[in-house]
Write a protein that holds these residues in place. Structure first.
Motif, PDB file in Angstrom:
ATOM      1  N   GLU A 119       0.827  -1.210   0.000  1.00  0.00           N
ATOM      2  CA  GLU A 119       0.000   0.000   0.000  1.00  0.00           C
ATOM      3  C   GLU A 119       0.861   1.259   0.000  1.00  0.00           C
ATOM      4  OE1 GLU A 119      -2.916  -3.081   1.123  1.00  0.00           O
ATOM      5  OE2 GLU A 119      -0.799  -2.715   1.577  1.00  0.00           O
ATOM      6  N   THR A 134      -0.688  12.936   1.321  1.00  0.00           N
ATOM      7  CA  THR A 134      -0.599  13.776   0.120  1.00  0.00           C
ATOM      8  C   THR A 134      -0.817  15.253   0.435  1.00  0.00           C
ATOM      9  OG1 THR A 134      -2.917  13.660  -0.672  1.00  0.00           O
ATOM     10  CG2 THR A 134      -1.462  11.833  -1.279  1.00  0.00           C
ATOM     11  N   ARG A 162       4.978   6.080  -3.441  1.00  0.00           N
ATOM     12  CA  ARG A 162       3.880   5.427  -4.144  1.00  0.00           C
ATOM     13  C   ARG A 162       2.826   4.955  -3.145  1.00  0.00           C
ATOM     14  NH1 ARG A 162       8.536   3.913  -6.325  1.00  0.00           N
ATOM     15  NH2 ARG A 162       8.644   1.958  -5.130  1.00  0.00           N
ATOM     16  N   LEU A 163       1.583   5.276  -3.431  1.00  0.00           N
ATOM     17  CA  LEU A 163       0.444   4.782  -2.679  1.00  0.00           C
ATOM     18  C   LEU A 163      -0.413   3.952  -3.612  1.00  0.00           C
ATOM     19  CD1 LEU A 163      -0.571   7.989  -0.681  1.00  0.00           C
ATOM     20  CD2 LEU A 163       0.748   6.038   0.151  1.00  0.00           C
ATOM     21  N   VAL A 188       3.095   9.487  -6.041  1.00  0.00           N
ATOM     22  CA  VAL A 188       2.432  10.637  -5.415  1.00  0.00           C
ATOM     23  C   VAL A 188       3.234  11.896  -5.711  1.00  0.00           C
ATOM     24  CG1 VAL A 188       1.875  11.720  -3.199  1.00  0.00           C
ATOM     25  CG2 VAL A 188       1.349   9.310  -3.583  1.00  0.00           C
ATOM     26  N   GLN A 221      -4.451  13.838  -7.166  1.00  0.00           N
ATOM     27  CA  GLN A 221      -4.451  12.769  -6.182  1.00  0.00           C
ATOM     28  C   GLN A 221      -5.850  12.461  -5.654  1.00  0.00           C
ATOM     29  OE1 GLN A 221      -1.769  11.031  -5.643  1.00  0.00           O
ATOM     30  NE2 GLN A 221      -0.542  12.369  -6.922  1.00  0.00           N
ATOM     31  N   THR A 253      -6.708   8.756  -5.067  1.00  0.00           N
ATOM     32  CA  THR A 253      -5.893   8.230  -3.969  1.00  0.00           C
ATOM     33  C   THR A 253      -6.442   8.680  -2.635  1.00  0.00           C
ATOM     34  OG1 THR A 253      -3.901   8.164  -5.338  1.00  0.00           O
ATOM     35  CG2 THR A 253      -3.583   8.236  -2.961  1.00  0.00           C
ATOM     36  N   ARG A 254      -6.811   9.949  -2.529  1.00  0.00           N
ATOM     37  CA  ARG A 254      -7.296  10.487  -1.258  1.00  0.00           C
ATOM     38  C   ARG A 254      -8.606   9.864  -0.815  1.00  0.00           C
ATOM     39  NH1 ARG A 254      -5.617  16.666  -2.860  1.00  0.00           N
ATOM     40  NH2 ARG A 254      -3.454  16.541  -2.118  1.00  0.00           N
ATOM     41  N   ARG A 284      -9.191   6.896  -0.740  1.00  0.00           N
ATOM     42  CA  ARG A 284      -8.853   5.612  -0.121  1.00  0.00           C
ATOM     43  C   ARG A 284      -7.999   5.775   1.138  1.00  0.00           C
ATOM     44  NH1 ARG A 284      -6.594   1.687  -4.587  1.00  0.00           N
ATOM     45  NH2 ARG A 284      -7.363   0.158  -3.072  1.00  0.00           N
TER      46      ARG A 284
END
Length: 268
Positions: free
Chosen positions: A18, A66, A76-77, A82, A88, A91-92, A94
């Motif tokens: 993750e 982030t 990396r996410l 990132v 993002q 991504t945010r 999650r």
């Protein structure tokens, strides 16, 4: 338990970890590199981020959330690099994040505040009531859900902060000093919650309380002066110490020994 799902949740997993950092550097202000060349991989489980004040823990947590952009290296996410900014957004969705200090509207009730945060995290509208109820129940505030935030104690406000961090069922949960303001009984219940969350979530808990890590974390990351000093299990951290090191427990003595090695024995 029914949870909200989106395209990212249904897609096949394409990443090994993750969280992955490779030679990561994050700057605070113009001159200070608060995270300085960190290489680290974290997956499902509860990871305790330990270190003295000023070690760079909060800066690292903010970069993982982030909020801060990497200055150098790679972060990396979920397998994606990132770089901060509006790109993002997915991504945010999650991520769950509790900063050391978080803002809230004092006139909101607990339920209204957590609902608002769920909306900001783009939880589907139909799922918000159930998600909010689960979150407040998990932090033991179901009986206070309709009280205004301004009427709560500091420890209860902190628990609301935890509720908003988990309301979107995040795949990565970032908690910066989450037990500040909690009484001993609340801390015990919080440790139990961390153990539950770590079964299917990558949880990173920044703290300076070694006992919280011992009780709740499967993995320990020791951080000092922006650099990784140690990563391993609580048992391995305890084994790093000896009886002549300062500390009231084997974990504290291991913590002291590793910090002494990293910065010079006797340094503050």
């Amino acid at each position: 338990m029914t949870t909200a799902t989106g395209a990212a949740d249904l897609a096949p997993r394409q990443y090994a970890w993750e969280i992955e950092a490779d030679a990561l550097k994050v700057r605070v202000g113009r001159n200070r590199m608060a995270v300085d060349g960190l290489t680290l991989s974290l997956g499902t489980g509860t990871h305790g981020l330990l270190g003295p004040n000023g070690a760079g823990k909060t800066t690292l947590i903010r970069a993982l959330a982030t909020v801060l952009r990497p200055a150098e290296g790679d972060l990396r996410l979920f397998g994606a690099s990132v770089r901060g900014g509006t790109e993002q957004r997915e991504t945010r969705r999650r991520i769950g994040y509790l900063p050391q200090e978080f803002g809230y509207y004092k006139r909101f009730t607990v339920r209204e505040f957590v609902e608002y945060m769920a909306w900001l995290k783009e939880v589907p509208k139909r799922d918000i009531p159930g998600a909010v109820q689960r979150a407040v129940e998990r932090v033991g505030l179901a009986d206070r859900a309709d009280e205004r935030m301004k009427a709560l104690s500091g420890g209860m406000v902190r628990r609301v902060g935890i509720a908003q961090a988990i309301v979107n069922d995040p795949a990565v949960l970032l908690l910066d000093e989450p037990t500040v303001g909690l009484d001993p009984a609340q801390r015990l219940r919080f440790r139990e919650l961390l153990q539950q969350l770590g079964r299917d979530t990558c949880v990173v808990v920044s703290t300076h309380l070694v006992e919280d890590v011992a009780a709740a974390c499967s993995d320990v990351v020791l951080f000092a002066e922006g650099r990784l000093v140690f990563q391993g299990t609580p048992a391995e951290l305890a084994a790093a110490g000896s009886d002549d090191q300062p500390g009231d427990s084997p974990l504290e003595r291991g913590y002291s020994a590793l910090l002494d090695t990293s910065r010079g024995k006797g340094a503050w």
